[in-house]
Design an enzyme around this catalytic site. Sequence first.
Site, PDB file in Angstrom:
ATOM      1  N   GLN A  58     -16.380 -94.313  67.274  1.00 43.36           N
ATOM      2  CA  GLN A  58     -15.123 -94.567  68.169  1.00 43.36           C
ATOM      3  C   GLN A  58     -15.815 -94.125  69.610  1.00 43.36           C
ATOM      4  O   GLN A  58     -16.582 -93.334  69.571  1.00 43.36           O
ATOM      5  CB  GLN A  58     -14.059 -93.722  67.564  1.00 43.36           C
ATOM      6  CG  GLN A  58     -14.299 -92.191  67.545  1.00 43.36           C
ATOM      7  CD  GLN A  58     -13.276 -91.169  67.111  1.00 43.36           C
ATOM      8  OE1 GLN A  58     -12.127 -91.730  66.640  1.00 43.36           O
ATOM      9  NE2 GLN A  58     -13.513 -89.922  66.871  1.00 43.36           N
ATOM     10  N   HIS A  64     -17.027 -91.903  63.666  1.00 42.84           N
ATOM     11  CA  HIS A  64     -15.840 -91.445  62.662  1.00 42.84           C
ATOM     12  C   HIS A  64     -16.093 -91.548  61.460  1.00 42.84           C
ATOM     13  O   HIS A  64     -15.507 -90.510  60.671  1.00 42.84           O
ATOM     14  CB  HIS A  64     -14.893 -92.770  63.156  1.00 42.84           C
ATOM     15  CG  HIS A  64     -13.277 -92.427  62.485  1.00 42.84           C
ATOM     16  ND1 HIS A  64     -12.297 -93.281  62.840  1.00 42.84           N
ATOM     17  CD2 HIS A  64     -13.095 -91.528  61.788  1.00 42.84           C
ATOM     18  CE1 HIS A  64     -11.220 -92.849  62.400  1.00 42.84           C
ATOM     19  NE2 HIS A  64     -11.576 -91.903  61.281  1.00 42.84           N
ATOM     20  N   PHE A 109     -13.245 -82.316  60.334  1.00 41.15           N
ATOM     21  CA  PHE A 109     -13.260 -83.712  60.245  1.00 41.15           C
ATOM     22  C   PHE A 109     -14.636 -84.284  59.257  1.00 41.15           C
ATOM     23  O   PHE A 109     -14.433 -85.044  58.346  1.00 41.15           O
ATOM     24  CB  PHE A 109     -14.045 -84.083  61.842  1.00 41.15           C
ATOM     25  CG  PHE A 109     -13.949 -85.611  62.297  1.00 41.15           C
ATOM     26  CD1 PHE A 109     -13.215 -86.480  61.373  1.00 41.15           C
ATOM     27  CD2 PHE A 109     -14.646 -85.970  63.260  1.00 41.15           C
ATOM     28  CE1 PHE A 109     -13.380 -87.713  61.758  1.00 41.15           C
ATOM     29  CE2 PHE A 109     -14.808 -87.084  63.622  1.00 41.15           C
ATOM     30  CZ  PHE A 109     -14.060 -88.164  62.760  1.00 41.15           C
ATOM     31  N   HIS A 142     -13.243 -83.840  55.776  1.00 39.21           N
ATOM     32  CA  HIS A 142     -12.127 -84.981  55.617  1.00 39.21           C
ATOM     33  C   HIS A 142     -12.987 -86.386  55.216  1.00 39.21           C
ATOM     34  O   HIS A 142     -12.514 -86.971  54.198  1.00 39.21           O
ATOM     35  CB  HIS A 142     -11.255 -85.116  56.770  1.00 39.21           C
ATOM     36  CG  HIS A 142     -10.494 -86.379  56.582  1.00 39.21           C
ATOM     37  ND1 HIS A 142      -9.338 -86.463  55.958  1.00 39.21           N
ATOM     38  CD2 HIS A 142     -10.526 -87.603  57.266  1.00 39.21           C
ATOM     39  CE1 HIS A 142      -8.815 -87.707  56.204  1.00 39.21           C
ATOM     40  NE2 HIS A 142      -9.674 -88.368  56.664  1.00 39.21           N
ATOM     41  N   GLU A 143     -13.706 -86.594  55.994  1.00 38.43           N
ATOM     42  CA  GLU A 143     -14.407 -87.979  55.772  1.00 38.43           C
ATOM     43  C   GLU A 143     -15.208 -88.064  54.591  1.00 38.43           C
ATOM     44  O   GLU A 143     -15.409 -88.916  53.754  1.00 38.43           O
ATOM     45  CB  GLU A 143     -15.628 -88.195  56.959  1.00 38.43           C
ATOM     46  CG  GLU A 143     -14.698 -88.685  58.374  1.00 38.43           C
ATOM     47  CD  GLU A 143     -13.874 -89.812  58.235  1.00 38.43           C
ATOM     48  OE1 GLU A 143     -14.230 -90.956  57.998  1.00 38.43           O
ATOM     49  OE2 GLU A 143     -12.743 -89.698  58.452  1.00 38.43           O
ATOM     50  N   HIS A 154     -13.988 -90.501  51.944  1.00 41.62           N
ATOM     51  CA  HIS A 154     -14.817 -91.572  51.863  1.00 41.62           C
ATOM     52  C   HIS A 154     -16.126 -91.199  51.245  1.00 41.62           C
ATOM     53  O   HIS A 154     -16.751 -92.200  50.311  1.00 41.62           O
ATOM     54  CB  HIS A 154     -15.075 -92.223  53.119  1.00 41.62           C
ATOM     55  CG  HIS A 154     -13.981 -92.462  54.082  1.00 41.62           C
ATOM     56  ND1 HIS A 154     -13.099 -93.754  53.814  1.00 41.62           N
ATOM     57  CD2 HIS A 154     -13.410 -91.840  54.938  1.00 41.62           C
ATOM     58  CE1 HIS A 154     -12.048 -93.717  54.726  1.00 41.62           C
ATOM     59  NE2 HIS A 154     -12.189 -92.831  55.393  1.00 41.62           N
TER      60      HIS A 154
HETATM   61  O1  U2P Z   1      -6.596 -96.894  60.152  1.00 42.33           O
HETATM   62  C1  U2P Z   1      -6.223 -95.761  59.797  1.00 42.33           C
HETATM   63  C2  U2P Z   1      -6.963 -95.004  58.737  1.00 42.33           C
HETATM   64  O2  U2P Z   1      -7.232 -95.556  57.671  1.00 42.33           O
HETATM   65  C3  U2P Z   1      -8.377 -95.378  57.126  1.00 42.33           C
HETATM   66  N1  U2P Z   1      -9.187 -96.710  56.952  1.00 42.33           N
HETATM   67  C4  U2P Z   1      -9.014 -97.894  57.819  1.00 42.33           C
HETATM   68  C5  U2P Z   1      -9.379 -99.032  57.516  1.00 42.33           C
HETATM   69  C6  U2P Z   1     -10.670 -98.775  56.214  1.00 42.33           C
HETATM   70  O3  U2P Z   1     -11.204-100.051  56.293  1.00 42.33           O
HETATM   71  N2  U2P Z   1     -10.684 -97.933  55.928  1.00 42.33           N
HETATM   72  C7  U2P Z   1     -10.165 -96.511  55.976  1.00 42.33           C
HETATM   73  O4  U2P Z   1     -10.446 -95.663  55.369  1.00 42.33           O
HETATM   74  C8  U2P Z   1      -8.984 -94.416  58.141  1.00 42.33           C
HETATM   75  O5  U2P Z   1      -8.860 -92.979  57.854  1.00 42.33           O
HETATM   76  P1  U2P Z   1      -9.611 -91.894  58.137  1.00 42.33           P
HETATM   77  O6  U2P Z   1     -11.038 -91.761  57.596  1.00 42.33           O
HETATM   78  O7  U2P Z   1      -9.478 -91.798  59.738  1.00 42.33           O
HETATM   79  O8  U2P Z   1      -8.683 -90.867  57.613  1.00 42.33           O
HETATM   80  C9  U2P Z   1      -8.194 -94.834  59.446  1.00 42.33           C
HETATM   81  O9  U2P Z   1      -8.493 -93.796  60.508  1.00 42.33           O
END
Ligand code: U2P
Length: 226
Positions: A34, A61, A111, A114-115, A119
């Site tokens: 980002q 990000h 942050f 959370h990630e 994910h």
């Molecule tokens: O787009 C808003 C939030 O949805 C999550 N996102 C978006 C697209 C994708 O392919 N995968 C995905 O996880 C992101 O969430 P965050 O990790 O920020 O919580 C993105 O910010």
Amino acid sequence: MGAKGWFILKLLMFQGLFVSRPQEDFDFFYFVLQWPGAYCDTKRACCYPTSGKPAADFGIHGLWPNYNGGSWPSNCDPDSQFDRSQISDLVSSLKKNWPTLSCPSNEGFKFWEHEWEKHGTCSESVMDQHEYFENALKLKEKANLLQILTNSGINPDDGFYSLKKITNAIKNGIGFTPGIECNKDPERNDQLHQIYICVDTSGTEFIECPVLPRGRCPSQLQFSKF
Ligand code: U2P
């Protein structure tokens, strides 16, 4: 060993095929960077981390497991909580390359936690927590996006640039077409917010995107100052 012994051994070996390293349960990663200027230049507030204003550079990000169909898994393993002791050797690099901009001002652990939990836990079949953050840091270094853009005369100077020119510069620089995502500043100008690069399931090699994100960018977009 008797017949019964052989049977039990074979059964154990057969089970082993399934309990050893599971197949990855996603198709590829989005590596998402980002632009801090665009994160801060919206109606929502931004706060610099406790270590001060981040460099005028793309920040990580996240590294997001994704499916070819465009959807994605999330929060895959509540038992695998973020553990800062596992990444203590990476913290100074994370602060520089994966800075938080959320409010209130903080160090960044929130942050990263959370990630990881949203994910990272969905890619545990291929990497552990340390590898997750280490891979992301290596990918950022490899992509070198700001350098690629400035080499093509695309600078964070509040100027407007064509989406095609930005996309082509990155494509020429890394060899693969990126996804570009825009947001709007308070004057409703569309600005370059995030860049998505696709990565193979090992989390180390760039690939052509199986599906590009919907980026909401018009043909001309602003590259805001930071
Ligand atoms: O787009 C808003 C939030 O949805 C999550 N996102 C978006 C697209 C994708 O392919 N995968 C995905 O996880 C992101 O969430 P965050 O990790 O920020 O919580 C993105 O910010």
